[in-house]
Write a protein that holds these residues in place. Structure first.
Motif, PDB file in Angstrom:
ATOM      1  N   TYR A 204       0.848  -1.023   0.015  1.00 39.09           N
ATOM      2  CA  TYR A 204       0.018  -0.101  -0.016  1.00 39.09           C
ATOM      3  C   TYR A 204       0.837   1.339  -0.026  1.00 39.09           C
ATOM      4  CZ  TYR A 204       0.952   0.105   5.013  1.00 39.09           C
ATOM      5  OH  TYR A 204       1.518   0.351   6.380  1.00 39.09           O
ATOM      6  N   ILE A 244      -6.258   0.777  -5.511  1.00 42.64           N
ATOM      7  CA  ILE A 244      -7.624   1.371  -5.241  1.00 42.64           C
ATOM      8  C   ILE A 244      -7.570   2.304  -4.061  1.00 42.64           C
ATOM      9  CG2 ILE A 244      -8.138  -0.580  -3.505  1.00 42.64           C
ATOM     10  CD1 ILE A 244     -10.982  -0.231  -4.407  1.00 42.64           C
ATOM     11  N   CYS A 246      -8.858   3.892  -0.855  1.00 46.57           N
ATOM     12  CA  CYS A 246      -9.885   3.799   0.251  1.00 46.57           C
ATOM     13  C   CYS A 246      -9.976   4.748   1.271  1.00 46.57           C
ATOM     14  CB  CYS A 246      -9.281   2.215   0.864  1.00 46.57           C
ATOM     15  SG  CYS A 246      -7.844   2.262   1.423  1.00 46.57           S
ATOM     16  N   MET A 254      -5.100  -3.736  -4.452  1.00 44.96           N
ATOM     17  CA  MET A 254      -6.446  -4.354  -4.286  1.00 44.96           C
ATOM     18  C   MET A 254      -6.395  -5.847  -4.460  1.00 44.96           C
ATOM     19  SD  MET A 254      -8.510  -3.419  -7.844  1.00 44.96           S
ATOM     20  CE  MET A 254      -9.860  -4.311  -7.232  1.00 44.96           C
ATOM     21  N   ILE A 257      -6.057  -7.696  -1.188  1.00 42.56           N
ATOM     22  CA  ILE A 257      -6.921  -7.590  -0.249  1.00 42.56           C
ATOM     23  C   ILE A 257      -7.622  -8.907   0.046  1.00 42.56           C
ATOM     24  CG2 ILE A 257      -9.077  -6.409   0.384  1.00 42.56           C
ATOM     25  CD1 ILE A 257      -8.382  -4.188  -1.166  1.00 42.56           C
ATOM     26  N   VAL A 289     -15.141   1.395  -2.998  1.00 39.42           N
ATOM     27  CA  VAL A 289     -14.527   0.159  -2.719  1.00 39.42           C
ATOM     28  C   VAL A 289     -15.407  -0.769  -2.858  1.00 39.42           C
ATOM     29  CG1 VAL A 289     -13.566  -1.256  -0.812  1.00 39.42           C
ATOM     30  CG2 VAL A 289     -12.950   0.980  -0.860  1.00 39.42           C
ATOM     31  N   ARG A 292     -15.910  -1.492  -6.689  1.00 40.59           N
ATOM     32  CA  ARG A 292     -14.810  -2.146  -7.360  1.00 40.59           C
ATOM     33  C   ARG A 292     -14.846  -3.627  -7.245  1.00 40.59           C
ATOM     34  NH1 ARG A 292     -10.120   1.129  -8.371  1.00 40.59           N
ATOM     35  NH2 ARG A 292      -9.265  -0.921  -9.201  1.00 40.59           N
ATOM     36  N   PHE A 293     -15.364  -4.074  -5.893  1.00 40.22           N
ATOM     37  CA  PHE A 293     -15.294  -5.723  -5.841  1.00 40.22           C
ATOM     38  C   PHE A 293     -16.392  -6.200  -6.140  1.00 40.22           C
ATOM     39  CE2 PHE A 293     -11.838  -4.176  -2.834  1.00 40.22           C
ATOM     40  CZ  PHE A 293     -11.180  -5.238  -2.971  1.00 40.22           C
TER      41      PHE A 293
END
Length: 295
Positions: A204, A244, A246, A254, A257, A289, A292-293
């Motif tokens: 990150y 991403i 957040c 991402m 994750i 978030v 995107r998922f």
């Protein structure tokens, strides 16, 4: 006092470089650097003890300066065994567990105490020094702190400089062992290339005023690199399929994750790392978030 100056220099290394909860730089536990640290510390201690004459050295030997040099060399090398054993343990421990800055600081404090205890016991039991033992131990801790912390600080600065110099030479020469397609490059605010990291190793990015900290795995050890740039500018430059946003302070890989958790304190993203890294999700970016998922 002189030992306090040495202690101040060493502590500044931590406060300037990073948060105490961050892992120590990888170069501190490389085998070749540990050998250099042991040899340099032994040499510094030998010079120090013959010039400054601490630890009640005037009681040790009465055969002139050459006799003192030979005798003090033996004593110093024996005391440095504390550092040798400690660093061997640290080297093997670091292969399995990341060592954080605060634990490294505690580790060094134990080294200082153990070596000081050795010299205090030597004075009391071998040299038959009649001074109160706790007074000798206190003085020994002060002198040992100077003997260890000064060379430790100097070598930390040298290792840091050498590590950055090596990385820059690799970047400038383009001599990468990895496929360039698997690398994510980071430039500073002037557009100068400063760092390239394999996608799968990126963790990150954290905002730090006019700088950002890029967190990544180096030989399976979490490491950070301080870069002069803004998170907003990096977000626009980095691949959207990897990072991403957040939080106003975080960009996250991402692909790493593992879990999204909603707790009383808020929503957190957990990375598939050991130990688990938790990154907060702010209300501003929670919809982004989730989108995107779910896409």
């Amino acid at each position: 006092m002189e030992y306090q100056a040495g202690l101040s220099i060493f502590v500044v290394q931590f406060t300037v470089m990073a948060d105490l909860n961050q892992p120590i730089p990888r170069y501190l536990v490389l085998k070749q650097n540990i050998v250099k640290l042991i040899l340099f510390t032994a040499l510094f201690a030998l010079v120090f003890i013959n010039i400054y004459a601490p630890f009640g050295v005037e009681y040790w030997f009465n055969a002139g300066k050459w006799g003192l040099l030979a005798y003090s060399s033996l004593i110093i090398l024996t005391g440095v065994l504390v550092v040798v054993v400690s660093r061997i343990i640290m080297y093997h421990y670091s292969k399995r567990h990341p060592i954080k800055l605060w634990s490294y600081l505690a580790w060094v404090a134990v080294e200082v105490f153990c070596m000081a205890l050795f010299y205090a016991l030597f004075e009391s039991l071998i040299l038959k020094d009649e001074r109160f033992f706790m007074d000798m131990l206190k003085l020994s801790i002060e002198n040992t702190a100077l003997v260890l912390l000064l060379p430790y600080s100097v070598l930390w600065l040298y290792f840091s400089w050498h590590d950055k110099k090596h990385k820059l030479e690799q970047l400038e020469s383009g001599n990468f062992s990895l496929d360039a397609g698997n690398l994510v490059s980071f430039k500073d605010e002037r557009g100068t290339l400063r760092l390239s990291v394999k996608q799968s190793d990126l963790l990150y990015i954290e905002s730090a005023d006019n700088y950002v900290k890029v967190y990544y795995n180096e030989h399976n050890i979490p490491t950070s690199y301080l870069l002069r740039n803004t998170l907003k500018k990096l977000e626009a430059e980095l691949p959207e399929d990897i990072f991403i946003r957040c939080h106003r302070s975080y960009l996250i890989n991402m692909k790493l994750i593992n879990t999204i958790k909603r707790e009383k304190e808020g929503v957190f993203l957990e990375l598939d790392t050991e130990p688990v890294i938790r990154i907060p999700v702010s209300k501003t970016y929670i919809d982004n978030v989730i989108r995107r998922f779910t896409n």
